[in-house]
Motif scaffolding. Structure first.
Motif, PDB file in Angstrom:
ATOM      1  N   THR A 467       0.830  -1.203   0.000  1.00 46.38           N
ATOM      2  CA  THR A 467       0.000   0.000   0.000  1.00 46.38           C
ATOM      3  C   THR A 467       0.865   1.254   0.000  1.00 46.38           C
ATOM      4  O   THR A 467       0.597   2.222  -0.748  1.00 46.38           O
ATOM      5  CB  THR A 467      -0.936   0.001   1.225  1.00 46.38           C
ATOM      6  OG1 THR A 467      -1.704  -1.197   1.228  1.00 46.38           O
ATOM      7  CG2 THR A 467      -1.866   1.204   1.189  1.00 46.38           C
ATOM      8  N   GLU A 468       1.904   1.260   0.818  1.00 47.03           N
ATOM      9  CA  GLU A 468       2.797   2.419   0.876  1.00 47.03           C
ATOM     10  C   GLU A 468       3.521   2.627  -0.450  1.00 47.03           C
ATOM     11  O   GLU A 468       3.702   3.768  -0.910  1.00 47.03           O
ATOM     12  CB  GLU A 468       3.805   2.232   2.008  1.00 47.03           C
ATOM     13  CG  GLU A 468       3.170   2.292   3.398  1.00 47.03           C
ATOM     14  CD  GLU A 468       4.120   1.849   4.491  1.00 47.03           C
ATOM     15  OE1 GLU A 468       5.301   1.563   4.165  1.00 47.03           O
ATOM     16  OE2 GLU A 468       3.686   1.769   5.653  1.00 47.03           O
ATOM     17  N   CYS A 471       1.027   4.120  -2.893  1.00 45.69           N
ATOM     18  CA  CYS A 471       0.724   5.519  -2.587  1.00 45.69           C
ATOM     19  C   CYS A 471       1.870   6.442  -2.995  1.00 45.69           C
ATOM     20  O   CYS A 471       1.650   7.552  -3.503  1.00 45.69           O
ATOM     21  CB  CYS A 471       0.437   5.675  -1.093  1.00 45.69           C
ATOM     22  SG  CYS A 471      -1.145   4.965  -0.593  1.00 45.69           S
ATOM     23  N   ILE A 476      -0.190   9.955  -3.602  1.00 49.14           N
ATOM     24  CA  ILE A 476      -1.416  10.193  -2.854  1.00 49.14           C
ATOM     25  C   ILE A 476      -1.171   9.921  -1.390  1.00 49.14           C
ATOM     26  O   ILE A 476      -0.201   9.268  -1.004  1.00 49.14           O
ATOM     27  CB  ILE A 476      -2.577   9.324  -3.367  1.00 49.14           C
ATOM     28  CG1 ILE A 476      -2.246   7.820  -3.178  1.00 49.14           C
ATOM     29  CG2 ILE A 476      -2.908   9.641  -4.810  1.00 49.14           C
ATOM     30  CD1 ILE A 476      -3.390   6.909  -3.571  1.00 49.14           C
ATOM     31  N   THR A 477      -2.074  10.413  -0.539  1.00 46.79           N
ATOM     32  CA  THR A 477      -1.984  10.192   0.886  1.00 46.79           C
ATOM     33  C   THR A 477      -2.559   8.835   1.220  1.00 46.79           C
ATOM     34  O   THR A 477      -3.621   8.452   0.723  1.00 46.79           O
ATOM     35  CB  THR A 477      -2.761  11.272   1.654  1.00 46.79           C
ATOM     36  OG1 THR A 477      -2.216  12.561   1.307  1.00 46.79           O
ATOM     37  CG2 THR A 477      -2.665  11.060   3.151  1.00 46.79           C
ATOM     38  N   ASP A 478      -1.849   8.094   2.075  1.00 55.74           N
ATOM     39  CA  ASP A 478      -2.333   6.768   2.478  1.00 55.74           C
ATOM     40  C   ASP A 478      -3.633   6.907   3.243  1.00 55.74           C
ATOM     41  O   ASP A 478      -3.941   7.971   3.806  1.00 55.74           O
ATOM     42  CB  ASP A 478      -1.264   6.076   3.334  1.00 55.74           C
ATOM     43  CG  ASP A 478      -1.489   4.566   3.387  1.00 55.74           C
ATOM     44  OD1 ASP A 478      -2.532   4.119   2.923  1.00 55.74           O
ATOM     45  OD2 ASP A 478      -0.593   3.889   3.909  1.00 55.74           O
ATOM     46  N   PRO A 484       3.063   9.964   1.615  1.00 53.45           N
ATOM     47  CA  PRO A 484       4.101   9.097   1.070  1.00 53.45           C
ATOM     48  C   PRO A 484       5.479   9.776   1.111  1.00 53.45           C
ATOM     49  O   PRO A 484       5.577  10.968   0.981  1.00 53.45           O
ATOM     50  CB  PRO A 484       3.650   8.873  -0.376  1.00 53.45           C
ATOM     51  CG  PRO A 484       2.197   9.183  -0.399  1.00 53.45           C
ATOM     52  CD  PRO A 484       1.999  10.234   0.651  1.00 53.45           C
TER      53      PRO A 484
END
Length: 484
Positions: A467-468, A471, A476-478, A484
């Motif tokens: 996921t990180e 992102c 984009i923001t998690d 990120p």
């Protein structure tokens, strides 16, 4: 001390109550449907004593100086897992088939509960002491240990209290000596084992904190009130020559009926508290998954070996289509092996201080092995052709009136008819027999149904790195609010 084969067989002559095909069995060691698998389990005990196999099967306990079975040793190092793998492979090599419920694949469930001692201490410190003592006892005494898990269940749209309350095993009383349980469980090999770890299958307790169904304990398989009602075995129905696997390694499944059985307090691991029951359901296969998937690898070996031998006999291995199908089987085999190797290489320290195989790797390996097995068996049928379902029996091959014809038409070059017949008979038992179909279903469900396998992957997978990474790539923001 490790038993001998003789010790093991004698220990089963304890008055246990066993039924199969409507017959009450006086001695499981000599009954034709039990004898082959009892002999196989007895052989495992003897392998621990023989000079050529003792080092693969045992280790020397640091505290007692005694030799103990490696299968029952709580794992604390990677070498322990390598040793366990060598031990299982030694057994399967000797038995020449796949046996699953022989102890090493079920005792690991006790180690999972050993990891939950903090949970048990919240309920009663005596329960935590019970599991610690039992794990040590199993390590030293080498009992044949199985795991009683699945219930008859009844109508699954209703709670057990809304129907016959005994459809799930429950506690019906307690006294100074222990608890009294009633109900039934299904477990492979129970009728010829020493003891079982019995625990609930309920995963959703509907916000209940306490329940008479939330109970886990050690049960003696010959205790008063314990009855073994078995499915019909495959051994003895046909000749060994025609069904070599059915007659050698069929493991008989049992419905264990607990008819108001007293379980001593020292054998109770948790009682009434649903949190403890939920913990064991979530972690049950933390360790036992490794030897279970290792059995899939051996089954894949047998299929791959049969595919290649069959192609060599018939001279079709030069064809591209044949090579592709054999390669598919090889990929299946090697992918299972890769999960086993990687899970040990990335092994993790457990909450109880043991070393558990890397959980995400092991659970994804189980999903792969189980969900692809059916397709691989069908690929092998396609590759082999229809002859495994058409070959006459060994008795027909021996009949002097028709033997010349069979010798003529089943011979392939330098491969005589008898060698061809033996290969076809093995393939039939591996792929098309009652035993083969039973094995396929067993491998799919033995450690819970496929949807639970996938849920275990989800619950044991760390999604954060992926996921990180995504992102950061997308700028984009998690979802947790971090940048990120």
């Amino acid at each position: 001390m490790i038993r001998t084969a003789k010790d093991y067989k004698e220990s089963l002559r304890d008055g246990r109550q066993v039924w199969i095909d409507g017959e009450k069995v006086d001695d499981v060691t000599s009954h034709p449907m039990f004898k082959p698998i009892v002999d196989a389990r007895a052989r495992i005990y003897d392998l621990a004593h023989q000079p050529g196999t003792q080092e693969a099967m045992t280790y020397v306990d640091d505290e007692t100086g005694e030799r103990c079975a490696i299968g029952s040793k709580p794992p604390v190092t990677k070498e322990d897992w390598h040793h366990k793998r060598r031990s299982v492979e030694t057994v399967l090599d000797d038995i020449r088939g796949v046996v699953t419920r022989v102890g090493d694949e079920t005792v690991g469930e006790m180690w999972a509960l050993f990891d939950g001692q903090d949970v048990l201490n919240e309920i009663d410190p005596a329960f935590s002491e019970n599991i610690r003592r039992y794990v040590r006892k199993a390590t030293l005494e080498d009992p044949f240990h199985v795991s009683a898990n699945t219930d008859p269940k009844g109508d699954r749209s209703k709670w057990p209290q809304e129907q016959d309350p005994d459809v799930l095993l429950r506690v019906v009383g307690e006294n100074d000596n222990g608890i009294v349980v009633r109900g039934a469980k299904f477990e492979t090999a129970a009728a010829y084992s020493h003891q079982a770890f019995v625990k609930p299958t309920i995963a959703e307790w509907n916000n209940q904190t306490h329940s008479e169904y939330a109970v886990g304990f050690r049960a003696d398989m010959s205790a008063p009130g314990v009855k073994h009602i078995c499915r019909s075995g495959f051994a003895g129905r046909h000749s060994d020559a025609d069904y070599p696997l059915s007659n050698r390694v069929d493991e008989v499944d049992t419905m264990i009926v607990f008819d108001d059985v007293l379980i001593p307090w020292e054998d109770v691991f948790f009682y009434r508290h649903t949190r403890a029951a939920s913990f064991i359901r979530a972690t049950l296969h933390r360790y036992s998954i490794f030897p279970f998937v290792l059995r899939h690898l051996r089954l894949a070996d047998l299929m791959l070996g049969f595919a290649h031998a069959g192609a060599r006999q018939t001279g079709v291995k030069k064809h591209q289509g044949v090579r592709e199908k054999i390669a598919e089987l090889a990929c299946y085999r090697e992918t299972i092996n890769a999960h086993l190797v990687a899970a040990v290489e990335q092994a993790e320290t457990s909450p109880g201080g043991l070393l558990m195989p890397h959980q995400a790797t092991m659970y994804t390996g189980r999903v792969f092995a189980c969900t692809h097995l059916s397709a691989m068996m069908h690929t092998l049928r396609d590759l082999t052709g229809c002859q495994i379902s058409l070959a006459p029996s060994s008795a027909t091959f021996a009949n002097p009136e028709v033997k010349p014809y069979l010798d003529k038409y089943f011979r392939i070059g330098d491969v005589d008819a008898e060698e061809r017949r033996k290969l076809l008979a093995f393939g039939r038992d591996l792929l098309n027999s009652d035993y083969a179909n039973h094995r396929l279903t067993f491998q799919l469900f033995a450690q819970s149904p496929p949807f639970s396998h996938l849920l275990a992957v989800y619950n044991n997978y760390d999604f954060a790195p992926a996921t990180e990474l995504m992102c950061a790539a997308a700028d984009i923001t998690d979802i947790d609010g971090s940048t990120p």
